[in-house]
Design a protein around this motif. Structure first.
Motif, PDB file in Angstrom:
ATOM      1  N   SER A   8       0.928  -1.023   0.201  1.00  0.00           N
ATOM      2  CA  SER A   8       0.221  -0.018  -0.364  1.00  0.00           C
ATOM      3  C   SER A   8       0.963   1.655  -0.166  1.00  0.00           C
ATOM      4  O   SER A   8       0.886   2.430  -0.838  1.00  0.00           O
ATOM      5  N   ILE A  12       0.518   3.684  -3.572  1.00  0.00           N
ATOM      6  CA  ILE A  12       0.127   5.153  -2.999  1.00  0.00           C
ATOM      7  C   ILE A  12       0.753   6.074  -3.215  1.00  0.00           C
ATOM      8  O   ILE A  12       1.220   7.454  -4.020  1.00  0.00           O
ATOM      9  N   TRP A  15       1.400   6.799  -6.884  1.00  0.00           N
ATOM     10  CA  TRP A  15       0.239   7.583  -7.023  1.00  0.00           C
ATOM     11  C   TRP A  15       0.382   9.152  -7.034  1.00  0.00           C
ATOM     12  O   TRP A  15       0.711   9.867  -7.511  1.00  0.00           O
ATOM     13  N   PRO A  48      -6.581   9.743  -3.203  1.00  0.00           N
ATOM     14  CA  PRO A  48      -5.400   8.876  -2.051  1.00  0.00           C
ATOM     15  C   PRO A  48      -6.101   9.699  -0.828  1.00  0.00           C
ATOM     16  O   PRO A  48      -5.605   8.950   0.107  1.00  0.00           O
ATOM     17  N   LEU A  51      -7.103   7.255   1.169  1.00  0.00           N
ATOM     18  CA  LEU A  51      -6.011   6.537   1.163  1.00  0.00           C
ATOM     19  C   LEU A  51      -4.815   6.090   2.650  1.00  0.00           C
ATOM     20  O   LEU A  51      -4.574   5.466   3.337  1.00  0.00           O
ATOM     21  N   LEU A  52      -5.134   7.847   2.563  1.00  0.00           N
ATOM     22  CA  LEU A  52      -4.284   8.555   3.008  1.00  0.00           C
ATOM     23  C   LEU A  52      -4.493   8.575   5.008  1.00  0.00           C
ATOM     24  O   LEU A  52      -3.870   8.652   6.195  1.00  0.00           O
ATOM     25  N   ALA A  72     -11.439   5.757  -2.470  1.00  0.00           N
ATOM     26  CA  ALA A  72     -11.062   6.118  -3.290  1.00  0.00           C
ATOM     27  C   ALA A  72     -10.920   5.956  -5.047  1.00  0.00           C
ATOM     28  O   ALA A  72     -11.191   6.925  -6.125  1.00  0.00           O
TER      29      ALA A  72
END
Length: 628
Positions: A8, A12, A15, A48, A51-52, A72
């Motif tokens: 991950s 990420i 990206w 993102p 995800l963050l 996302a």
């Protein structure tokens, strides 16, 4: 923010790095048409965030969940639709061409996702404010008086927020975020990754470490210099505060005071030329003025702001009996010269902007110069790993700023396309009457209120939309001075209790009471509030007048700041009685803000009182000792 690991982290991170690289590529190759650029910007920036940032405290902090990944993925769809249908969006007529069910669904989806992204990454208060504005649009026909507006259907609301060209989520504000803001965020990320912070730290200890209260004065210098590259007061506190706050505590500063000094100094980085914060770039685009004009107009104000902190720190240190840093902790000229080559990219940036090249062109070549400059010394070379880390950090910051600006786009679209703007302006005008001072204070309070828990950029954008035209009607100051006034209060809200993000971050590091830390930060930053208001009544502070006007205005305002700082500390040569501290505060306010009186007279009286307060007790002591 999550501390990602494993696959991950790699996916990420890649990206984010690609997102930053694409934004940076445009600074050299040229930007696509505005709507397509805005769509690509949010396509890259919004996913993102889910995800963050975890959805709640109990969520995993080392990997995204299935729900996060689903959100996302959904965040890609609305922006992809705009990107591949830009010609259609440009040609359609808002409110006349009906939305398809797909467009309505995508508009609602994107609005909800921005609300959630803002809640996670920024502030529940900003998310709540955006939600309140959307609710107003839905019920405005049910309200009376200034708040009434015609009935808006769901389709019309979605039209305003999603598909209306130049407005809402994909409007001009998002375009600013995708261009000048993103470009300078990439430059700032490379500055931080290059090791320039070491140069700032060494400069701070060299310039201030040998004087009374050395540790705190080093903080003021270092945080101001570093803050102009970070673009975030909280990030500045976290990066510099982890070093400086323990050092201040070690030298004898109480924890809350150490945190307050760090918070006030870090907040000032966002008004420190030549880079400043993201809101300053937004201001340049909103006013259609060269960014260099913003920088030059901010020089005197930034100097006065840090003057107030320096004076406060100096007398607070004398009060606590804190001396200079130990000699072995003070940087030498040799230490500074080891990293002096980092000045080159800043010279390139300022030089190109001074030659009237576009900010994008200047930013591209300054970044290229920075990367090349790091290879002049072996200890600063940036290899592929460091470059990738810098791009990743830039991508993460771009994502956070993008959702903040998108939220501001929703608010401003609602303000402009409904009666909400008229309602707020009507209330402020009725309360202020014909008094410019009352109007300025009301706008300042609005800015501080919006800035409580709301990032600087959206707080500035919303307050500028409401307050700037009202103040401009009086014709007392240029539009640039008015916007700088609003910017200052939006920035200083981060150090203003009860919700002060920078102060809270500093309190966590200092292990101090957050509210008390915020109070100390607020008092340390009082010079910024004085300067902000002075921009309206003394526009020469923005270098818009003659040299004499600028110097005399600076003379008067600096005297006021020094008196107020002395009154706050309550200690000069010795303790100052409470009644005289109140008199000093009133005298300082008069010296800085009593604009109907000549600046030279106000400044002369102010400095006379300041020097008298410091040295008369000393003279009396000498006389008494001589008489004995």
């Amino acid at each position: 923010m999550r501390k990602l690991t494993g696959i991950s982290q790699a996916v990420i991170g890649l990206w984010l790095a690609v997102s930053a690289a694409i934004h940076f590529y445009f600074t050299f190759a040229g930007y696509p048409e505005p709507l397509r650029l805005a769509a690509l910007h949010l396509f890259l920036a919004v996913p993102p965030v889910f995800l963050l940032y975890p959805s709640h405290q109990g969520a995993p902090h080392h990997r995204p969940t299935i729900d996060d990944m689903a959100l996302a993925a959904l965040a890609l769809l609305p922006s992809a639709y705009i990107y591949f249908n830009t010609s259609y969006v440009y040609s359609r007529s808002a409110f006349l061409d009906a939305l398809s069910p797909l467009e309505t669904g995508l508009g609602v989806l994107m609005t909800v996702l921005i609300l959630e992204a803002v809640r996670r990454a920024l502030s529940i208060m900003l998310s709540a404010l955006v939600l309140a504005v959307i609710i107003y649009m839905a019920i405005c026909d049910q309200l009376g008086g200034l708040w009434y507006y015609r009935d808006l259907s769901v389709g019309e609301i979605v039209d305003i927020l999603y598909l209306m060209n130049g407005s809402g989520l994909y409007g001009s504000l998002t375009g600013i975020s995708a261009t000048i803001v993103a470009a300078f965020l990439v430059f700032g990320a490379f500055l931080q990754a290059s090791g320039m912070g070491r140069l700032f730290m060494n400069l701070g200890t060299f310039l201030a470490g040998r004087y009374t209260g050395g540790p705190a004065k080093v903080v003021v210098v270092e945080s101001g210099l570093f803050g102009m590259t970070s673009g975030s007061s909280v990030a500045n506190v976290v990066v510099t505060g982890n070093v400086t706050i323990p050092e201040m505590k070690r030298m004898g500063f109480p924890p809350a005071l150490a945190g307050g000094i760090e918070a006030a100094s870090s907040v000032g980085g966002l008004i420190m030329p030549p880079l400043m914060g993201a809101a300053a770039f937004v201001m340049a685009e909103m006013l259609s003025v060269p960014y260099l004009s913003i920088v030059s107009a901010s020089i005197v104000g930034a100097a006065l702001y840090y003057l107030g902190i320096f004076v406060s720190v100096h007398f607070q240190s004398r009060k606590l009996g804190i001396e200079a840093l130990p000699k072995n902790e003070i940087a030498t000229v040799r230490d500074i010269l080891r990293d002096i080559h980092f000045v080159i990219p800043l010279v390139v940036l300022i030089g190109l902007m001074a030659l009237r090249f576009s900010p994008y062109f200047a930013c591209f070549w300054a970044t290229a110069a920075l990367i090349a400059t790091t290879w002049l010394r072996s200890h600063t070379r940036m290899g592929p790993r460091k470059l990738l880390e810098a791009l990743t950090e830039a991508g993460a910051t771009i994502s956070t700023i993008a959702v903040a600006v998108a939220a501001a786009g929703i608010i401003t679209a609602a303000l402009i396309n409904t009666g909400l703007l008229l309602a707020f302006t009507g209330i402020i005008k009725s309360l202020a009457g014909d008094s410019l001072l009352v109007l300025v204070l009301l706008v300042a309070v609005c800015c501080l209120f919006l800035g409580m828990g709301v990032p600087t950029t959206p707080a500035y954008i919303v307050t500028a939309a409401i307050g700037a035209p009202l103040i401009a009607e009086h014709g007392a100051a240029p539009l640039l001075a008015i916007h700088l006034f609003i910017l200052y209060f939006a920035v200083l809200a981060d150090a203003t209790p009860p919700v002060a993000a920078a102060s809270y971050a500093a309190a966590a590091i200092a292990r101090a009471n957050p509210l008390l830390t915020g109070v100390h930060a607020f008092r340390m930053a009082v010079g910024g509030f004085i300067v902000g208001i002075s921009f309206i009544f003394e526009p020469a502070l923005t270098l818009s007048g003659t040299l004499f006007e600028t110097l005399s205005a600076t003379f008067a305002v600096s005297a006021g700041i020094m008196l107020i700082s002395l009154a706050y500390v309550g200690f000069g040569h010795g303790p100052i009685p409470l009644w005289w501290r109140l008199a000093l505060f009133a005298g300082g306010a008069a010296s800085a803000l009593w604009h109907t009186q000549p600046e030279l007279l106000r400044g002369a009286i102010g400095y006379a009182v300041f020097l008298g307060t410091l040295y008369l007790p000393k003279v009396q002591e000498r006389r008494l000792s001589t008489a004995e």
